[in-house]
Design an enzyme around this catalytic site. Structure first.
Site, mmCIF file in Angstrom:
data_model
loop_
_atom_site.group_PDB
_atom_site.id
_atom_site.type_symbol
_atom_site.label_atom_id
_atom_site.label_comp_id
_atom_site.label_asym_id
_atom_site.label_seq_id
_atom_site.Cartn_x
_atom_site.Cartn_y
_atom_site.Cartn_z
ATOM 1 N N LYS A 6 0.851 -1.199 0.000
ATOM 2 C CA LYS A 6 0.000 0.000 0.000
ATOM 3 C C LYS A 6 0.887 1.249 0.000
ATOM 4 O O LYS A 6 1.770 1.386 0.851
ATOM 5 C CB LYS A 6 -0.908 0.017 1.232
ATOM 6 C CG LYS A 6 -1.798 1.256 1.294
ATOM 7 C CD LYS A 6 -2.840 1.166 2.389
ATOM 8 C CE LYS A 6 -2.363 1.681 3.728
ATOM 9 N NZ LYS A 6 -2.236 3.151 3.800
ATOM 10 N N ASP A 61 -3.466 4.313 -1.994
ATOM 11 C CA ASP A 61 -4.409 4.781 -0.963
ATOM 12 C C ASP A 61 -4.408 6.314 -0.923
ATOM 13 O O ASP A 61 -3.814 6.912 -0.036
ATOM 14 C CB ASP A 61 -3.949 4.170 0.377
ATOM 15 C CG ASP A 61 -4.791 4.596 1.559
ATOM 16 O OD1 ASP A 61 -5.925 5.049 1.364
ATOM 17 O OD2 ASP A 61 -4.297 4.470 2.699
ATOM 18 N N LYS A 96 -7.386 8.167 -1.266
ATOM 19 C CA LYS A 96 -8.676 8.607 -0.698
ATOM 20 C C LYS A 96 -9.196 9.865 -1.378
ATOM 21 O O LYS A 96 -9.364 10.918 -0.745
ATOM 22 C CB LYS A 96 -8.542 8.871 0.813
ATOM 23 C CG LYS A 96 -8.087 7.673 1.639
ATOM 24 C CD LYS A 96 -8.149 7.975 3.129
ATOM 25 C CE LYS A 96 -7.692 6.835 3.998
ATOM 26 N NZ LYS A 96 -6.239 6.610 3.996
ATOM 27 N N ASP A 100 -13.660 14.866 -3.973
ATOM 28 C CA ASP A 100 -13.749 16.139 -4.706
ATOM 29 C C ASP A 100 -15.045 16.106 -5.509
ATOM 30 O O ASP A 100 -15.871 15.197 -5.310
ATOM 31 C CB ASP A 100 -12.499 16.262 -5.624
ATOM 32 C CG ASP A 100 -12.105 17.713 -5.862
ATOM 33 O OD1 ASP A 100 -12.996 18.524 -6.183
ATOM 34 O OD2 ASP A 100 -10.907 18.041 -5.738
ATOM 35 N N THR A 148 -11.329 6.325 11.014
ATOM 36 C CA THR A 148 -11.371 5.756 12.372
ATOM 37 C C THR A 148 -10.833 6.736 13.416
ATOM 38 O O THR A 148 -11.000 6.519 14.613
ATOM 39 C CB THR A 148 -10.574 4.433 12.446
ATOM 40 O OG1 THR A 148 -9.357 4.608 11.741
ATOM 41 C CG2 THR A 148 -11.341 3.291 11.855
ATOM 42 N N ARG A 175 3.242 -1.264 10.776
ATOM 43 C CA ARG A 175 4.368 -1.441 11.690
ATOM 44 C C ARG A 175 4.684 -2.876 12.130
ATOM 45 O O ARG A 175 5.874 -3.210 12.236
ATOM 46 C CB ARG A 175 4.180 -0.510 12.899
ATOM 47 C CG ARG A 175 4.458 0.947 12.528
ATOM 48 C CD ARG A 175 3.807 1.920 13.464
ATOM 49 N NE ARG A 175 2.345 1.906 13.339
ATOM 50 C CZ ARG A 175 1.529 2.690 14.021
ATOM 51 N NH1 ARG A 175 2.016 3.540 14.891
ATOM 52 N NH2 ARG A 175 0.228 2.620 13.832
HETATM 53 O O1 C5P Z 1 1.251 0.518 11.264
HETATM 54 P P1 C5P Z 1 -0.190 0.141 11.151
HETATM 55 O O2 C5P Z 1 -0.441 -1.340 11.003
HETATM 56 O O3 C5P Z 1 -1.027 0.753 12.255
HETATM 57 O O4 C5P Z 1 -0.649 0.816 9.774
HETATM 58 C C1 C5P Z 1 -1.989 0.786 9.349
HETATM 59 C C2 C5P Z 1 -2.114 1.441 8.010
HETATM 60 O O5 C5P Z 1 -3.506 1.487 7.682
HETATM 61 C C3 C5P Z 1 -1.623 2.880 7.942
HETATM 62 O O6 C5P Z 1 -1.166 3.107 6.595
HETATM 63 C C4 C5P Z 1 -2.872 3.679 8.199
HETATM 64 O O7 C5P Z 1 -2.822 4.959 7.630
HETATM 65 C C5 C5P Z 1 -3.923 2.830 7.514
HETATM 66 N N1 C5P Z 1 -5.292 3.021 8.000
HETATM 67 C C6 C5P Z 1 -5.656 2.833 9.318
HETATM 68 N N2 C5P Z 1 -6.954 3.036 9.709
HETATM 69 C C7 C5P Z 1 -7.865 3.413 8.809
HETATM 70 C C8 C5P Z 1 -7.523 3.596 7.478
HETATM 71 C C9 C5P Z 1 -6.206 3.388 7.094
HETATM 72 O O8 C5P Z 1 -4.834 2.472 10.154
HETATM 73 N N3 C5P Z 1 -9.121 3.561 9.186
#
Ligand code: C5P
Length: 229
Positions: A33, A60, A62, A65, A118, A209
């Protein structure tokens, strides 16, 4: 065709920071992603590099517009040869329909929507004048997304079961917030293990992560895939 469930979130500031990790990963283990930060820094060239290495990419960005602008942006994104793109469901029915018309059902690029971020809680929702609880708004926007013929939504793993029941088995659910039972949760609050998320009805897991910061990212991917087999 092999269909890995893991989408590794390349949350890095530049291509130079992202590519050493990509070099370790393999397309049969995971998809990738690319979000706003990395795409703004590294652009279409990086996408080309990733797809050239055989990776399927979720771009991603998003989009949100007016319908005409979003439709054109979706076309430009699909032309990069990415596997999945997304828009904000809050852009409304006309915008979602225009995006779908630009990327017709069955195209090589999947088109999904973000419902409610979220990061937004009840007070943010009230601030901008939306009515209902976050759960009600997520369901309403996911239903609107489905009505407009999009392929699915991004949702919390804790919402997946309900949305799966409401919107059927074909509607694609992509869930971030994935953590291991014995791992740290970082800033994610509504979390689930990979296996729980899939059992709840998620198709794909966005994982950052826990993989990007791991000493051995390949072995983490392999372990996750083994728990899903
Ligand atoms: O590091 P981690 O597993 O928390 O990363 C989650 C990824 O998913 C990040 O790129 C974050 O921006 C994305 N994301 C999220 N919650 C959402 C939408 C996207 O954590 N509701």
């Amino acid at each position: 065709m092999h269909d890995p469930r893991i989408i590794v979130a390349l949350d890095f500031p530049s291509a130079e920071d992202a590519l050493p990790l990509v070099k370790k990963l393999q397309p049969d283990l995971c998809r990738l992603k690319v979000g706003k930060e990395l795409f703004t820094a590294a652009g279409p060239q990086l996408i080309e590099k990733l797809t050239h290495q055989g990776f399927e990419v979720f771009l991603d960005l998003k989009f949100h517009d007016i319908p005409n602008t979003v439709a054109s942006a979706c076309k430009a994104a699909a032309n990069l040869g990415v596997w999945m793109i997304n828009v904000h469901a809050l852009g409304g029915r006309k915008m979602l329909t225009a995006a779908r018309a630009a990327i017709p059902h069955g195209s090589a690029t999947k088109l999904i929507a973000v419902t409610l971020l979220t990061s937004m809680d009840q007070s943010d929702i009230t601030d901008i004048g939306l009515q209902g609880s976050p759960e009600q708004i997520v369901e309403r926007l996911a239903r609107l997304t489905s009505d407009c013929g999009l392929d699915g939504v991004v949702c919390s793993p804790l919402e997946a079961n309900h949305l799966r029941q409401q919107l059927g088995s074909q509607f694609c659910l992509v869930t971030p917030g994935i953590r291991f039972a014995d791992g740290q949760s970082d800033d994610q609050k509504r979390i689930s293990t990979p296996r729980q998320a899939i059992l709840s009805g998620a198709h794909y897991l966005v994982i950052g992560r826990p993989i990007t910061q791991a000493i051995n990212p390949v072995s983490v991917c392999q372990q996750i895939n083994a728990t899903l087999a």
